[in-house]
Design a protein around this motif. Structure first.
Motif, PDB file in Angstrom:
ATOM      1  N   LEU A  34       0.718  -1.064  -0.064  1.00 25.20           N
ATOM      2  CA  LEU A  34      -0.199  -0.023   0.109  1.00 25.20           C
ATOM      3  C   LEU A  34       1.057   1.361  -0.090  1.00 25.20           C
ATOM      4  CD1 LEU A  34      -2.246  -1.874   2.787  1.00 25.20           C
ATOM      5  CD2 LEU A  34      -2.885  -1.264   0.134  1.00 25.20           C
TER       6      LEU A  34
ATOM      7  N   ASN B  80      -0.206  -5.680  15.751  1.00 25.93           N
ATOM      8  CA  ASN B  80      -1.021  -6.706  14.837  1.00 25.93           C
ATOM      9  C   ASN B  80      -1.712  -5.791  13.704  1.00 25.93           C
ATOM     10  OD1 ASN B  80      -1.004  -9.399  16.025  1.00 25.93           O
ATOM     11  ND2 ASN B  80      -1.682  -8.048  17.576  1.00 25.93           N
ATOM     12  N   CYS B  81      -1.848  -4.560  13.558  1.00 29.22           N
ATOM     13  CA  CYS B  81      -2.608  -3.925  12.766  1.00 29.22           C
ATOM     14  C   CYS B  81      -1.872  -2.996  11.836  1.00 29.22           C
ATOM     15  CB  CYS B  81      -3.625  -3.044  13.440  1.00 29.22           C
ATOM     16  SG  CYS B  81      -4.751  -4.155  14.420  1.00 29.22           S
TER      17      CYS B  81
ATOM     18  N   CYS C  83       0.812  -3.980   7.620  1.00 28.78           N
ATOM     19  CA  CYS C  83       0.552  -3.861   6.170  1.00 28.78           C
ATOM     20  C   CYS C  83       0.166  -2.673   5.754  1.00 28.78           C
ATOM     21  CB  CYS C  83      -0.529  -4.892   5.971  1.00 28.78           C
ATOM     22  SG  CYS C  83      -0.212  -6.783   6.335  1.00 28.78           S
TER      23      CYS C  83
ATOM     24  N   MET D 143      -7.467   2.936   9.879  1.00 33.74           N
ATOM     25  CA  MET D 143      -8.395   2.989  10.781  1.00 33.74           C
ATOM     26  C   MET D 143      -9.043   4.247  10.792  1.00 33.74           C
ATOM     27  SD  MET D 143      -6.467   0.397  10.981  1.00 33.74           S
ATOM     28  CE  MET D 143      -5.205  -0.176  12.058  1.00 33.74           C
TER      29      MET D 143
ATOM     30  N   MET E  55     -13.849  -6.289  11.004  1.00 31.44           N
ATOM     31  CA  MET E  55     -12.994  -5.947  10.442  1.00 31.44           C
ATOM     32  C   MET E  55     -11.719  -6.642  10.772  1.00 31.44           C
ATOM     33  SD  MET E  55     -11.867  -3.709   8.308  1.00 31.44           S
ATOM     34  CE  MET E  55     -13.068  -2.437   8.152  1.00 31.44           C
ATOM     35  N   VAL E  56     -11.511  -6.926  11.966  1.00 31.83           N
ATOM     36  CA  VAL E  56     -10.244  -7.584  12.548  1.00 31.83           C
ATOM     37  C   VAL E  56     -10.221  -8.936  12.141  1.00 31.83           C
ATOM     38  CG1 VAL E  56      -9.208  -8.351  14.699  1.00 31.83           C
ATOM     39  CG2 VAL E  56      -9.754  -6.162  14.659  1.00 31.83           C
TER      40      VAL E  56
ATOM     41  N   ARG F  82     -11.647 -10.026   9.438  1.00 28.28           N
ATOM     42  CA  ARG F  82     -11.510  -9.959   8.250  1.00 28.28           C
ATOM     43  C   ARG F  82      -9.993  -9.898   7.507  1.00 28.28           C
ATOM     44  NH1 ARG F  82     -12.217  -7.163   2.982  1.00 28.28           N
ATOM     45  NH2 ARG F  82     -11.690  -5.092   3.873  1.00 28.28           N
TER      46      ARG F  82
ATOM     47  N   PHE G 197      -6.791 -11.600   4.575  1.00 25.13           N
ATOM     48  CA  PHE G 197      -5.327 -11.052   4.199  1.00 25.13           C
ATOM     49  C   PHE G 197      -4.365 -11.934   5.058  1.00 25.13           C
ATOM     50  CE2 PHE G 197      -7.957  -7.167   3.650  1.00 25.13           C
ATOM     51  CZ  PHE G 197      -8.138  -7.335   2.360  1.00 25.13           C
ATOM     52  N   LYS G 198      -4.825 -12.887   5.788  1.00 18.79           N
ATOM     53  CA  LYS G 198      -3.837 -13.903   6.679  1.00 18.79           C
ATOM     54  C   LYS G 198      -3.019 -12.836   7.662  1.00 18.79           C
ATOM     55  CE  LYS G 198      -5.219 -17.108   3.737  1.00 18.79           C
ATOM     56  NZ  LYS G 198      -6.605 -17.321   4.369  1.00 18.79           N
ATOM     57  N   ALA G 199      -3.643 -11.969   8.352  1.00 22.54           N
ATOM     58  CA  ALA G 199      -2.789 -11.258   9.368  1.00 22.54           C
ATOM     59  C   ALA G 199      -2.592 -12.146  10.351  1.00 22.54           C
ATOM     60  CB  ALA G 199      -3.734 -10.149   9.580  1.00 22.54           C
ATOM     61  N   PRO G 200      -1.517 -12.176  10.754  1.00 23.25           N
ATOM     62  CA  PRO G 200      -1.061 -13.118  12.044  1.00 23.25           C
ATOM     63  C   PRO G 200      -1.644 -12.639  13.449  1.00 23.25           C
ATOM     64  CG  PRO G 200       0.941 -11.911  11.310  1.00 23.25           C
ATOM     65  CD  PRO G 200      -0.344 -11.362  10.465  1.00 23.25           C
ATOM     66  N   ILE G 201      -3.037 -12.514  13.595  1.00 20.65           N
ATOM     67  CA  ILE G 201      -3.504 -11.995  14.778  1.00 20.65           C
ATOM     68  C   ILE G 201      -3.847 -13.087  15.689  1.00 20.65           C
ATOM     69  CG2 ILE G 201      -5.300 -10.216  15.636  1.00 20.65           C
ATOM     70  CD1 ILE G 201      -5.451  -9.280  12.736  1.00 20.65           C
TER      71      ILE G 201
ATOM     72  N   ILE H 180      -8.213  -5.762  21.016  1.00 19.95           N
ATOM     73  CA  ILE H 180      -7.877  -5.047  19.681  1.00 19.95           C
ATOM     74  C   ILE H 180      -9.272  -4.340  19.418  1.00 19.95           C
ATOM     75  CG2 ILE H 180      -7.225  -5.066  17.343  1.00 19.95           C
ATOM     76  CD1 ILE H 180      -5.205  -7.257  18.103  1.00 19.95           C
TER      77      ILE H 180
ATOM     78  N   LEU I 111     -10.177  -0.288  19.207  1.00 22.91           N
ATOM     79  CA  LEU I 111     -10.649   0.194  17.979  1.00 22.91           C
ATOM     80  C   LEU I 111     -12.123   0.803  18.300  1.00 22.91           C
ATOM     81  CD1 LEU I 111      -9.414  -2.630  15.554  1.00 22.91           C
ATOM     82  CD2 LEU I 111      -8.466  -0.442  15.574  1.00 22.91           C
TER      83      LEU I 111
HETATM   84  C1  HEC Z   1      -1.293  -9.080   6.564  1.00 22.36           C
HETATM   85  C2  HEC Z   1      -1.449  -7.668   6.234  1.00 22.36           C
HETATM   86  C3  HEC Z   1      -2.737  -6.768   7.044  1.00 22.36           C
HETATM   87  C4  HEC Z   1      -2.663  -6.702   8.397  1.00 22.36           C
HETATM   88  C5  HEC Z   1      -1.719  -7.332   9.561  1.00 22.36           C
HETATM   89  C6  HEC Z   1      -3.946  -5.864   8.657  1.00 22.36           C
HETATM   90  N1  HEC Z   1      -4.370  -5.565   7.507  1.00 22.36           N
HETATM   91 FE1  HEC Z   1      -5.854  -3.994   7.401  1.00 22.36          FE
HETATM   92  N2  HEC Z   1      -5.783  -4.493   5.481  1.00 22.36           N
HETATM   93  C7  HEC Z   1      -4.936  -5.163   4.438  1.00 22.36           C
HETATM   94  C8  HEC Z   1      -5.205  -5.026   3.355  1.00 22.36           C
HETATM   95  C9  HEC Z   1      -4.489  -5.631   2.234  1.00 22.36           C
HETATM   96  C10 HEC Z   1      -6.403  -3.888   3.150  1.00 22.36           C
HETATM   97  C11 HEC Z   1      -6.915  -3.370   1.866  1.00 22.36           C
HETATM   98  C12 HEC Z   1      -8.099  -4.125   1.787  1.00 22.36           C
HETATM   99  C13 HEC Z   1      -8.951  -3.691   0.393  1.00 22.36           C
HETATM  100  O1  HEC Z   1      -8.248  -2.506  -0.231  1.00 22.36           O
HETATM  101  O2  HEC Z   1      -9.972  -3.894   0.300  1.00 22.36           O
HETATM  102  C14 HEC Z   1      -6.751  -3.592   4.393  1.00 22.36           C
HETATM  103  C15 HEC Z   1      -7.545  -2.604   4.900  1.00 22.36           C
HETATM  104  C16 HEC Z   1      -7.930  -2.034   6.224  1.00 22.36           C
HETATM  105  C17 HEC Z   1      -8.838  -1.359   6.504  1.00 22.36           C
HETATM  106  C18 HEC Z   1     -10.021  -0.454   5.408  1.00 22.36           C
HETATM  107  C19 HEC Z   1     -11.150  -0.761   5.199  1.00 22.36           C
HETATM  108  C20 HEC Z   1     -11.168  -2.198   4.408  1.00 22.36           C
HETATM  109  O3  HEC Z   1     -12.141  -3.005   4.722  1.00 22.36           O
HETATM  110  O4  HEC Z   1     -10.516  -2.107   3.376  1.00 22.36           O
HETATM  111  C21 HEC Z   1      -9.051  -1.339   7.943  1.00 22.36           C
HETATM  112  C22 HEC Z   1      -9.997  -0.463   8.741  1.00 22.36           C
HETATM  113  C23 HEC Z   1      -8.091  -2.159   8.598  1.00 22.36           C
HETATM  114  N3  HEC Z   1      -7.418  -2.888   7.347  1.00 22.36           N
HETATM  115  C24 HEC Z   1      -8.069  -2.334   9.679  1.00 22.36           C
HETATM  116  C25 HEC Z   1      -6.860  -3.396  10.168  1.00 22.36           C
HETATM  117  C26 HEC Z   1      -6.700  -3.590  11.567  1.00 22.36           C
HETATM  118  C27 HEC Z   1      -7.931  -3.170  12.801  1.00 22.36           C
HETATM  119  C28 HEC Z   1      -5.899  -4.597  11.832  1.00 22.36           C
HETATM  120  C29 HEC Z   1      -5.546  -5.210  13.036  1.00 22.36           C
HETATM  121  C30 HEC Z   1      -6.569  -6.137  13.637  1.00 22.36           C
HETATM  122  C31 HEC Z   1      -5.106  -4.701  10.344  1.00 22.36           C
HETATM  123  N4  HEC Z   1      -5.929  -4.078   9.519  1.00 22.36           N
HETATM  124  C32 HEC Z   1      -4.377  -5.438   9.792  1.00 22.36           C
HETATM  125  C33 HEC Z   1      -3.779  -5.940   5.405  1.00 22.36           C
HETATM  126  C34 HEC Z   1      -3.766  -6.147   6.568  1.00 22.36           C
END
Ligand code: HEC
Length: 111
Positions: free
Chosen positions: A31, A52-53, A56, A62, A77-78, A80, A85-89, A97, A101
């Protein structure tokens, strides 16, 4: 004589092409660089969110969510971020968290 250098040249080209390919793949999920920090808080979820957040993307994501977003929205959201996106949470860290938020960016803000 100069043909002895050919394998090395091939290797270089291969490495070059492969790294180019990896870069292209990485670009799909990289990004735009920005430096927005998470809003400071005394809540335990603040530290967990920092871990954790913002690996990426920055806290800008947020900050741009609706301040009317309820707890369930942040919970989804968390989850998702983890499932899509395989976030290692760690599941155990999620409630804290989400709490952070909802109270910092969502409809449970006191200020
Ligand atoms: C592994 C990578 C990764 C991690 C870690 C991560 N995110 Fe994301 N997040 C993304 C990506 C990629 C997008 C872009 C999604 C899109 O464009 O639709 C995103 C988008 C978002 C958005 C924008 C809204 C949306 O739906 O696109 C929010 C809010 C968000 N993340 C919150 C969080 C929070 C809170 C955490 C921690 C719990 C977190 N992210 C951890 C990858 C990550």
């Amino acid at each position: 004589m100069q043909y002895q250098k050919l394998p090395f040249a091939c290797l270089l080209v291969t490495v070059f092409c492969l790294s180019g390919q990896f870069n292209a793949q990485a670009k799909d999920i990289t990004l735009p660089p920005d430096g927005m920090q998470l809003k400071a808080s005394d809540l335990p979820g603040y530290f967990k969110a920092q871990v954790n957040c913002v690996a990426c993307h920055s806290a800008e994501y947020m900050a741009y969510q609706p301040p009317t977003a309820p707890r369930a929205y942040w919970d989804a959201m968390v989850k998702r971020m983890k499932s899509v996106f395989k976030a290692p949470i760690d599941d155990a860290d999620m409630p804290a968290i989400v709490d952070y938020l909802a109270k910092t960016y969502g409809n449970e803000q006191s200020k």
